[in-house]
Design a protein around this motif. Structure first.
Motif, PDB file in Angstrom:
ATOM      1  N   ASP A  77      30.696 -14.860 -23.693  1.00 35.21           N
ATOM      2  CA  ASP A  77      30.824 -13.580 -22.989  1.00 35.21           C
ATOM      3  C   ASP A  77      31.285 -12.510 -23.982  1.00 35.21           C
ATOM      4  O   ASP A  77      32.344 -12.644 -24.577  1.00 35.21           O
ATOM      5  N   SER A  78      30.489 -11.458 -24.142  1.00 34.18           N
ATOM      6  CA  SER A  78      30.830 -10.433 -25.143  1.00 34.18           C
ATOM      7  C   SER A  78      31.657  -9.293 -24.583  1.00 34.18           C
ATOM      8  O   SER A  78      32.297  -8.574 -25.343  1.00 34.18           O
ATOM      9  N   ASP A  79      31.620  -9.086 -23.252  1.00 31.71           N
ATOM     10  CA  ASP A  79      32.242  -7.855 -22.734  1.00 31.71           C
ATOM     11  C   ASP A  79      33.358  -8.119 -21.727  1.00 31.71           C
ATOM     12  O   ASP A  79      33.784  -7.213 -21.017  1.00 31.71           O
ATOM     13  N   ASP A  81      33.672  -9.791 -18.907  1.00 30.42           N
ATOM     14  CA  ASP A  81      33.527  -9.876 -17.448  1.00 30.42           C
ATOM     15  C   ASP A  81      33.463 -11.322 -16.973  1.00 30.42           C
ATOM     16  O   ASP A  81      33.211 -11.588 -15.791  1.00 30.42           O
ATOM     17  N   VAL A  83      31.271 -13.514 -17.727  1.00 31.21           N
ATOM     18  CA  VAL A  83      29.889 -13.997 -17.638  1.00 31.21           C
ATOM     19  C   VAL A  83      29.266 -13.965 -19.037  1.00 31.21           C
ATOM     20  O   VAL A  83      29.249 -12.920 -19.695  1.00 31.21           O
ATOM     21  N   GLY A  84      28.761 -15.093 -19.482  1.00 33.39           N
ATOM     22  CA  GLY A  84      28.070 -15.138 -20.766  1.00 33.39           C
ATOM     23  C   GLY A  84      26.886 -14.184 -20.764  1.00 33.39           C
ATOM     24  O   GLY A  84      26.298 -13.899 -19.721  1.00 33.39           O
ATOM     25  N   ASP A  85      26.534 -13.674 -21.944  1.00 35.49           N
ATOM     26  CA  ASP A  85      25.485 -12.655 -22.003  1.00 35.49           C
ATOM     27  C   ASP A  85      24.732 -12.742 -23.330  1.00 35.49           C
ATOM     28  O   ASP A  85      25.090 -13.509 -24.222  1.00 35.49           O
TER      29      ASP A  85
HETATM   30 CA    CA Z   1      29.492 -10.667 -20.075  1.00 32.18          CA
END
Ligand code: CA
Length: 568
Positions: A77-79, A81, A83-85
């Protein structure tokens, strides 16, 4: 999503430049001003189509390549939240392959399979609502382009999941089809006025016809995922158009979901492997091969060897097959796990013999241990490091293109529940870090599988005795040997039923692979013809192979494996 008026009917129709126009044309309706020429734009960097008869696959890169299946939602998850993205995956590419083949800490995989990344209302993405947009949870098309270019820069190919059998009930095609029997999209799905009472062909008892309005639609998996009607030419053309869009964008091929269910001709087995399904897949493959011969297509045909074999199609004119050039080997996956569980080579030996008998020559097998639909291998093997290592070394010394499932390389177990989410939990990068290095959010989208801090990338990456190091070493050995990568396989028959042994050879190189699946030391003689010496490419402590007078004497401690290059 862009919408355009259907010629004079007042309906709002999705503007899918080729597919819709083909439908309208077929119905004799012209959508004035809405349809462009059904040719790709001149600036798309495409090549002129060649004659199909002359076009061979040119994806030798996939022969022997190691693929890695990624569930983007659970990878990184980069941001923050939870959730992986796509950006998270991009930032972690160096873990998978840093582009430097000379060594280092990367796993060294050749290609990624991304589970569905298209817009979808579900967490898993197998019910698509827009085949041309990325799932907003995962990022934008620009994020996807950046992932592709960063992967390609490292020499990693990327294939994406293309769900060809069905859409979401929320897809605009289905919304139009269900609400208006006169919609051109009505024929994109399968309808009948009554429920014939069919149930899923794998024996669940779940019905495959579902009521909507006054009629019933066919959906083999779920009432939320109506099957597309592949008998409708516009559907087949639309899937080819969508494939072309993503190939032009730079993807290296597709994993095709549920390919054996494209056409249903009746109840029970008539929902599997129908002749029309094979014909439509051949047509789809020819369309891909014509313009993108370097692409791969990997089919999900979850069935027995004899029924998988026809999905390669004919190899008479097209090397590797004129249908699906790769197909997942579900029987071999089960055989590897059964052999490691029971300590006998027989399940793998029998399955390899069956493959040799039934598969056409020179096709690319796609072996694996488990995937996102199955209980994880670490749980199946009760976390036993010796057996997990054996399973890895069988998988990564087999012919074809082995697929790893993310987390398998660190022994990630299943979550505690039976639902599919528990097979797809977030990857623990660092057991000691907040959010285990997966996310900076307080909670990931789904709980981590219960496991100690040793089940993490950080705990294993610098430990030469770890499972991760074993996967890395096996992949390096595979890359360094043409015989292991793309050679033939010749099964040996050692006297000890616990020993699984085979030769892999090219004209220039012969490699012997041996596993002791049992709990007692094994010592066997192998008759393999003249062998002057045996050079270990990978052999655990106590694993030895002595060559003398055409006989090899193999000694393997319990649960040990070895790979040797034979001098002739
Ligand atoms: Ca994310």
């Amino acid at each position: 999503m862009r919408l355009a008026a259907e010629g004079g009917r007042g309906d709002r129709l999705r503007r899918a430049e080729w597919g819709v126009c083909l439908v309208l044309a077929a119905l004799g309706l012209s959508a004035a001003g809405a349809c462009r020429s059904p040719l790709p734009p001149a600036d798309a960097g495409t090549v002129a189509p060649r004659a199909a008869a002359a076009t061979q696959w040119r994806h030798d890169w996939a022969r022997g390549a190691v693929f890695y299946e990624v569930f983007v939602r659970s990878f990184a998850d980069s941001d923050g939240d939870g959730v992986g993205d796509l950006a998270g995956l991009t930032a972690r590419l160096d873990y998978l392959n840093d582009g430097d083949p000379s060594g280092g800490r990367d796993l060294g995989v050749d290609a990624l399979w991304l589970m569905p990344i298209f817009e979808s209302p579900s967490y898993h993405g197998y019910d698509v609502t827009d085949y041309e947009a990325t799932e907003p949870d995962y990022g934008t098309l620009e994020d996807f382009d950046r992932l592709l270019s960063e992967a390609h820069r490292r020499g990693i190919r990327v294939i994406v999941d293309l769900v060809v059998n069905h859409t979401s009930v929320e897809h605009p095609w289905f919304e139009r089809a269900c609400c208006s029997p006169r919609s051109p999209y009505r024929s994109w799905y399968v309808w009948r006025p009554d429920d014939p009472g069919w149930t899923q062909p794998w024996g669940s008892g779940y019905p495959t016809w579902h009521r909507r309005g006054d009629e019933y639609f066919y959906g083999v998996f779920w009432s939320g995922m109506p099957d597309l009607d592949w008998r409708t030419r516009a559907v087949r053309e639309e899937m080819k158009r969508i494939a072309t869009l993503w190939l032009e964008r730079g993807v290296d091929g597709f994993r095709l979901d549920a390919t054996r269910h494209l056409v249903a001709n009746g109840p029970g087995e008539l929902q599997n492997d129908q002749p029309e399904t094979h014909a439509y897949l051949k047509d789809f493959a020819a369309g891909v091969r014509r313009r993108f011969p370097e692409a791969v297509l990997v089919g999900e045909n979850w069935t027995e060897t004899a029924r998988i074999a026809p999905y390669f199609g004919s190899t008479a004119r097209i090397r590797g097959g004129d249908e699906l050039p790769l197909s997942f080997d579900f029987p071999l996956a089960e055989a590897i796990l059964a052999a490691v569980e029971t300590g006998t080579a027989e399940p793998v030996a029998e399955t390899l013999a069956e493959i040799a008998r039934l598969y056409p020559p020179e096709v690319i097998d796609a072996p694996f241990l488990t995937n996102h639909d199955q209980v994880r291998v670490a749980t199946r093997l009760a976390g036993d490091p010796a057996r997990l290592g054996l399973a890895a070394s069988i998988l990564l010394t087999l012919p074809g293109a082995p697929f790893l499932y993310y987390g398998e390389e660190i022994g990630l177990p299943n979550g505690p529940g039976r639902d599919d989410e528990h097979k797809r939990t977030p990857l623990p990068w660092d057991g000691a870090a907040p959010g285990k290095g997966f996310t900076t959010a307080e909670e990931p989208w789904f709980p981590f599988a219960p496991a100690g801090p040793e089940v993490s990338v950080a705990a294993q990456v610098d430990d030469p005795g770890s499972l991760l190091s074993r996967y890395r070493e096996l992949i390096r050995v595979r890359h360094a040997s043409a015989a292991l990568r793309s050679g033939e396989i010749e099964l040996l028959e050692p006297a000890d039923p616990a020993v699984l042994a085979y030769l892999r050879h090219t004209p220039a190189e012969t490699v012997l692979v041996a596993h002791n699946l049992g709990a007692r030391q094994a010592a066997v003689e192998l008759a393999v013809g003249p062998a002057a010496d045996a050079h270990p490419l990978l052999a655990g402590p106590g694993a030895t192979l002595l060559a003398a007078e055409g006989t090899l004497t193999l000694t393997l401690p319990p649960h040990a494996a070895g790979v040797w290059r034979l001098g002739r």
